[in-house]
Design a protein around this motif. Structure first.
Motif, short mmCIF file in Angstrom:
data_model
loop_
_atom_site.label_atom_id
_atom_site.label_comp_id
_atom_site.label_asym_id
_atom_site.label_seq_id
_atom_site.Cartn_x
_atom_site.Cartn_y
_atom_site.Cartn_z
N SER A 31 2.15 -1.59 5.53
CA SER A 31 3.31 -2.69 5.89
C SER A 31 3.53 -3.75 4.93
O SER A 31 2.29 -4.33 4.21
CB SER A 31 3.15 -3.20 7.36
OG SER A 31 3.29 -2.36 8.39
N ASP A 32 4.43 -4.33 4.56
CA ASP A 32 4.67 -5.37 3.89
C ASP A 32 4.00 -6.55 4.25
O ASP A 32 4.32 -7.00 5.50
CB ASP A 32 6.33 -5.75 3.43
CG ASP A 32 7.05 -4.59 2.76
OD1 ASP A 32 6.32 -3.83 1.98
OD2 ASP A 32 7.95 -4.47 2.70
N ASP A 86 4.63 8.59 0.10
CA ASP A 86 5.41 7.43 -0.31
C ASP A 86 6.63 7.45 -0.15
O ASP A 86 7.04 6.18 -0.31
CB ASP A 86 5.15 7.52 -1.99
CG ASP A 86 3.75 7.59 -2.48
OD1 ASP A 86 2.92 6.83 -1.75
OD2 ASP A 86 3.36 8.01 -3.48
N GLY A 87 7.32 8.64 0.44
CA GLY A 87 8.79 8.32 0.74
C GLY A 87 9.01 7.35 1.86
O GLY A 87 8.56 7.29 2.94
N SER A 88 10.27 6.57 1.57
CA SER A 88 10.41 5.69 2.52
C SER A 88 11.06 6.31 3.73
O SER A 88 10.75 5.66 4.84
CB SER A 88 11.53 4.69 1.89
OG SER A 88 12.64 5.50 1.46
N ARG A 138 8.01 7.29 6.16
CA ARG A 138 7.51 6.21 6.67
C ARG A 138 8.49 5.55 7.64
O ARG A 138 7.96 4.97 8.80
CB ARG A 138 6.98 5.03 5.58
CG ARG A 138 5.67 5.55 4.82
CD ARG A 138 5.21 4.60 3.81
NE ARG A 138 4.20 5.17 3.42
CZ ARG A 138 3.21 4.36 2.21
NH1 ARG A 138 3.86 3.26 1.84
NH2 ARG A 138 2.35 4.80 1.77
N ALA A 139 9.56 5.50 7.52
CA ALA A 139 10.56 5.19 8.47
C ALA A 139 10.57 5.92 9.73
O ALA A 139 10.58 5.09 10.81
CB ALA A 139 12.10 5.02 7.94
#
Length: 664
Positions: A280-281, A217-219, A222-223
């Motif tokens: 992705s958003d 879940d960590g941004s 994922r970055a």
């Protein structure tokens, strides 16, 4: 006149059928000949798409003088490392142990019992950079065999003892959140923040690590994954015209690839880009890029690697016209010749085709570092360049069907079909699944390879059982057809019974397989998942669909067995880390039951599919409530409406009929 390899089924071995070398295939006949002649065995291993294998073959194996010396002093054995990964693994371990590195072509010299006493990789035909020529090397080895047999025997015994005492990277405690957090933090420290990926050059696609990071879940995690995925998608490692990824980049910036295209890389990267799209958003540039690359990579598999029998070929070669990369690279003048002055100049700027070139002889590998300002113009340019490229000599194709890699492709296509909304991908996955069932399953056991509809004689190894079982599980999820789950269960039971070591780990070969000088076992991932991590993933997903305690226990024991590896070398444990993350998350189980033509059911399914990763998802019609898939069985419509059932850790929520409620 052709040698013994003329009757081989391996495309790699067939490449050597006209060599003047008197090649043998691996087997008891070669060892019997070595004992009869009291001659050492020269083992040469490689694969059909290997550039330096071609170079060494041209320089040495096609040379009559070199071949005559080999034939006089050695029994020469050719091995396709993709067809016999067990043989390759044993002697590659010896090569790494004695030289500090490995690779292909691999050259080992063995005594009469198969124990290596010399190991290396490529050797030139002339002395170069302090390295002896291949002929000088052969002369020295032959002299040692004749005059210093005691030294040869001692060296062989020492290497064999080393192979038998593998480094212990096992563990017994579960891979918990602390281990996963530490692994992600270490990956963050080793991340190339400027160019994406890990390490310097050469740089390989870290597909399995990306799956692990995308499941968290960590941004920040994922970055790291997103930066790497975008850099690869825009770089030269990706075929900007035809889709699909090359095996690796020779530089740290993803510009110049080693041009061979492997099935396993593209299957794994299809999975990674599908997962990236799923998290992705909606409406973002990232989502559009992820979807495009996933769809184009899937298209590459179907258009370029499909076989007439329904499976997928192993690879496309790096070479054509006698050189590497010529099929893929361009000069500014070539662009103008095909596109005209205006479009040629526009394309050169867009695709980073420079006068000096980024590759050899002033040519450039195509990169797409930014989105084109005119999508229609780009579509026209791409179509014309593809048509012109099709007139060039196409790279060779290794058209054998490898069970494990087809399992990876089946899983990737089946899961991408739902996420991307492309039914043809599921159709292709089902065809490949049927081929494996009808051709590769012989007397209930998997065979490793087939070609042109004829199954090979070599037994499947652990990665075959794990990857194919996971592919069948994915087909069960995507189709709601319990037959695929039954096939997966039978393969997993063989995996546990024939490959298990009794303490949670696995051997790479079956208990009743051909005995080598050591029984290979390596839980670490390399370019593709290890057999250990592949079967762990399949066990976990199978248990989620069936509720089988035996298979869930086996998955958890397998994860515990690689805890030390995950702690000490997480870059080589990506698939196990991804499985451990899924296990820690439940995994989350979602069943969507739909009525005929129900749009709400489709929206529920679409929402659920955007939760890929640690999710096991089954979509089926109401009549599937009597399915042989236990997770689906007994689930029905709610007041006549489509419904989603969400479960985690054997505890289920109340069914929901609203996609937004399902999201929450």
């Amino acid at each position: 006149m052709a040698n013994r390899l003329a009757s081989a089924t391996s495309p790699y071995l067939l490449q050597h059928k006209d060599n003047p070398v008197d090649w043998w295939e691996w087997g008891p006949e070669a060892f019997a000949e070595a004992r009869r002649r009291d001659a050492p065995i020269l083992l040469s291993a490689g694969y059909a798409a290997c550039h330096w294998c071609h170079v060494m073959a041209h320089e040495s194996f096609e040379d009559a003088t070199t071949a005559a010396y080999m034939n006089e002093h050695f029994v020469n054995v050719k091995v396709d490392r993709e067809e016999r990964p067990d043989v390759d693994a044993v002697y590659m371990q010896a090569t790494v142990a004695t030289t500090g590195s490995g690779g292909w072509p691999m050259t080992c010299v063995l005594d009469l019992d198969g124990r290596p006493f010399f190991a290396g990789t490529y050797f030139p035909d002339q002395p170069r950079h302090g390295q002896p020529s291949f002929t000088q090397l052969l002369q020295a080895i032959a002299e040692a065999w004749r005059e210093r047999r005691d030294d040869v025997t001692s060296t062989a015994e020492n290497i064999a003892a080393h192979l038998a005492a593998n480094a212990d990277l096992t563990g017994t405690a579960p891979i918990d959140a602390t281990v996963l957090d530490a692994a992600a933090a270490r990956l963050g420290r080793e991340f190339d923040a400027q160019h994406g990926g890990f390490g310097g050059s050469p740089k390989f696609p870290p597909s399995m690590l990306l799956e692990f990071l995308l499941r968290r879940d960590g941004s920040a995690d994922r970055a790291v994954a997103g930066k790497t995925l975008e850099a690869m998608a825009r770089g030269g490692i990706y075929d900007q015209l035809g889709g699909g990824f090359a095996r690796y980049s020779v530089d740290a910036r993803w510009v110049v690839p080693h041009f061979e295209k492997m099935l396993y890389d593209n299957a794994l990267l299809l999975s990674a880009y599908t997962s990236w799209y799923a998290v992705s958003d909606a409406g973002s540039d990232q989502e559009r890029l992820a979807r495009r690359i996933a769809s184009e990579t899937a298209g590459f598999l179907l258009d370029e690697l499909s076989t007439p029998e329904g499976g997928f070929s192993s690879a496309l070669d790096a070479d054509s016209e006698g050189a590497e990369g010529t099929y893929y690279v361009w000069t500014p003048a070539q662009l103008v010749e095909v596109l005209g002055a205006d479009d040629g100049a526009w394309a050169a700027e867009l695709l980073t085709v420079t006068p000096g070139g980024t590759f050899e002889h002033g040519s450039s590998v195509l990169q797409l570092l930014g989105d084109p300002d005119d999508s229609d113009r780009w579509a026209s340019v791409r179509e014309r360049l593809l048509a012109a490229r099709a007139l060039r000599e196409r790279p060779g194709e290794d058209d054998k069907v490898v069970a494990a890699w087809n399992g990876l492709a089946i899983a990737a296509l089946a899961r991408a079909a739902g996420v991307l909304g492309e039914p043809r991908l599921l159709d292709a996955a089902v065809r490949a699944g049927r081929l494996l069932v009808e051709l590769h399953l012989v007397d209930g056991r998997l065979r490793r390879v087939s070609r042109h509809g004829e199954v090979g004689r070599h037994a499947g190894v652990l990665e075959d059982y794990g990857c194919v079982a996971d592919g069948f599980v994915a087909l069960a999820e995507a189709t709601g057809d319990g037959v695929w789950l039954e096939h997966a269960g039978r393969l997993l039971d063989i995996g546990l019974d024939q490959f298990g070591d009794g303490s949670g780990g696995f051997h790479d070969t079956a208990a009743d397989a051909e005995a080598l000088i050591t029984r290979p076992r390596d839980p670490s991932d390399n370019a593709s998942p290890s057999g250990h991590s592949a079967i762990t993933t399949a066990l976990l997903r199978y248990a989620a669909l069936t509720g089988s305690g035996r298979h869930r226990d086996a998955a958890e024991a397998a994860l515990a067995a690689v805890r030390t590896l995950a702690e000490k070398a997480p870059r080589f444990a990506g698939w196990s880390l991804a499985a451990a993350q899924a296990a820690l998350d439940g995994p989350l189980e979602i069943v969507v039951v739909t009525g005929p033509g129900d749009p709400v059911g489709e929206r529920l399914a679409a929402r659920a599919r955007r939760s890929l990763g640690s999710v096991v998802l089954v979509v089926g019609p109401e009549q599937a409530a009597a399915s042989s898939i236990p997770l689906l069985a007994g689930r029905g419509l709610v007041e006549g409406r489509a419904a989603a059932y969400v479960c985690r850790g054997m505890v289920c929520e109340r069914p929901v009929t609203d996609p937004e409620v399902l999201l929450r």
